[in-house]
Design a protein around this motif. Sequence first.
Motif, PDB file in Angstrom:
ATOM      1  N   ASP A  95      40.082  41.894  28.502  1.00  0.00           N
ATOM      2  CA  ASP A  95      40.921  40.691  28.364  1.00  0.00           C
ATOM      3  C   ASP A  95      40.669  39.744  26.953  1.00  0.00           C
ATOM      4  OD1 ASP A  95      41.999  37.523  28.923  1.00  0.00           O
ATOM      5  OD2 ASP A  95      40.095  36.891  29.881  1.00  0.00           O
ATOM      6  N   PHE A  96      41.691  40.270  26.548  1.00  0.00           N
ATOM      7  CA  PHE A  96      42.011  39.588  24.582  1.00  0.00           C
ATOM      8  C   PHE A  96      41.823  37.765  24.150  1.00  0.00           C
ATOM      9  CE2 PHE A  96      41.864  44.004  24.387  1.00  0.00           C
ATOM     10  CZ  PHE A  96      41.417  44.520  23.537  1.00  0.00           C
ATOM     11  N   GLY A  97      42.527  37.376  25.363  1.00  0.00           N
ATOM     12  CA  GLY A  97      43.239  36.357  25.551  1.00  0.00           C
ATOM     13  C   GLY A  97      42.181  34.867  25.723  1.00  0.00           C
ATOM     14  N   GLY A  98      40.992  35.450  26.980  1.00  0.00           N
ATOM     15  CA  GLY A  98      40.039  34.815  27.749  1.00  0.00           C
ATOM     16  C   GLY A  98      41.327  33.055  29.134  1.00  0.00           C
ATOM     17  N   ASP A  99      42.072  34.620  29.511  1.00  0.00           N
ATOM     18  CA  ASP A  99      43.196  33.278  30.101  1.00  0.00           C
ATOM     19  C   ASP A  99      42.983  34.224  31.778  1.00  0.00           C
ATOM     20  OD1 ASP A  99      45.759  31.748  30.633  1.00  0.00           O
ATOM     21  OD2 ASP A  99      46.532  32.114  29.065  1.00  0.00           O
ATOM     22  N   TRP A 100      43.605  33.517  32.453  1.00  0.00           N
ATOM     23  CA  TRP A 100      44.149  33.602  33.624  1.00  0.00           C
ATOM     24  C   TRP A 100      44.729  35.319  33.836  1.00  0.00           C
ATOM     25  CZ3 TRP A 100      48.901  35.720  35.394  1.00  0.00           C
ATOM     26  CH2 TRP A 100      50.116  34.787  35.289  1.00  0.00           C
ATOM     27  N   PRO A 101      45.112  35.785  33.273  1.00  0.00           N
ATOM     28  CA  PRO A 101      46.357  37.014  33.083  1.00  0.00           C
ATOM     29  C   PRO A 101      45.541  38.426  33.819  1.00  0.00           C
ATOM     30  CG  PRO A 101      47.797  36.099  31.577  1.00  0.00           C
ATOM     31  CD  PRO A 101      46.155  35.619  31.970  1.00  0.00           C
ATOM     32  N   GLY A 102      43.997  38.528  32.744  1.00  0.00           N
ATOM     33  CA  GLY A 102      42.827  39.172  33.511  1.00  0.00           C
ATOM     34  C   GLY A 102      42.088  38.729  34.347  1.00  0.00           C
ATOM     35  N   MET A 103      42.027  37.806  34.623  1.00  0.00           N
ATOM     36  CA  MET A 103      41.417  37.836  36.160  1.00  0.00           C
ATOM     37  C   MET A 103      41.578  37.932  36.930  1.00  0.00           C
ATOM     38  SD  MET A 103      39.023  33.926  35.422  1.00  0.00           S
ATOM     39  CE  MET A 103      40.519  33.213  34.984  1.00  0.00           C
ATOM     40  N   GLU A 104      43.384  37.479  36.542  1.00  0.00           N
ATOM     41  CA  GLU A 104      43.938  37.953  38.215  1.00  0.00           C
ATOM     42  C   GLU A 104      44.223  39.174  38.339  1.00  0.00           C
ATOM     43  OE1 GLU A 104      45.975  36.636  40.584  1.00  0.00           O
ATOM     44  OE2 GLU A 104      46.029  33.839  39.316  1.00  0.00           O
ATOM     45  N   ALA A 105      44.136  40.165  36.865  1.00  0.00           N
ATOM     46  CA  ALA A 105      44.596  41.598  37.388  1.00  0.00           C
ATOM     47  C   ALA A 105      43.141  42.026  37.761  1.00  0.00           C
ATOM     48  CB  ALA A 105      43.982  42.094  36.394  1.00  0.00           C
ATOM     49  N   ALA A 106      42.157  41.668  37.199  1.00  0.00           N
ATOM     50  CA  ALA A 106      40.234  42.051  37.818  1.00  0.00           C
ATOM     51  C   ALA A 106      40.376  41.287  39.767  1.00  0.00           C
ATOM     52  CB  ALA A 106      39.352  41.465  37.618  1.00  0.00           C
ATOM     53  N   ILE A 107      40.647  40.607  39.657  1.00  0.00           N
ATOM     54  CA  ILE A 107      41.159  40.218  41.731  1.00  0.00           C
ATOM     55  C   ILE A 107      42.507  40.951  42.192  1.00  0.00           C
ATOM     56  CG2 ILE A 107      41.761  38.552  42.349  1.00  0.00           C
ATOM     57  CD1 ILE A 107      40.531  36.036  41.003  1.00  0.00           C
TER      58      ILE A 107
END
Length: 199
Positions: free
Chosen positions: A64-76
């Motif tokens: 996650d390069f942006g510290g935004d929700w897409p990285g967390m959503e992908a991980a979940i």
Amino acid sequence: MNLQLGKTATVQEISEWKPGAIICATGSRPYTQGNRRSRDPRIIMSDDLFSSTKKVGDNVLVFDFGGDWPGMEAAIYLAEKGHGVTLISSRLHIGETVHQYLRNEYLKKLYNLNVTLLPHYDIGTIKEDHVTIRNLFNQQKEELTNWDSIVLSLNRIPNTELFEEMKGHAPIVKQIWDCFGPRTIEEATHEGIMSAISL
């Protein structure tokens, strides 16, 4: 009102309608220019994770390069499907740019799903079966070998091509939401309402 879905807007067709205003809300896309890592067959963009036919391996690294929700959503999403997930972020902490109360709920879910969290790291080289990550503070490097797939959640850039083409084809031509600058659904809703009111 004439609503048309599933259709690509073209300058010629829109000009024939002689519109009084054109509002471009064409979104944004991941910034991949010069990013050769995105061409590795084991890598998938977070935008494509939910629709791609690519097979995702048992153990996944989410960068996650942006510290935004897409990285967390992908991980979940991956952890809920039974994958072993490590979420790596180059930000000060996971979900740094997400509102505190929403971030707390994301983190609660990530911990409950046993997702490994690694803030402060950037991605380096990907060679064969190992990935090099670098600590942004002390510059120390580590190698990760227990992975099968990588998901990249990159910074985003606006899709401004249609907006640029539409200039001069109506008295009012606006760009809103991610087409103006990548942000959240809150800004999208506000700008959509304000644009409609202003017409």
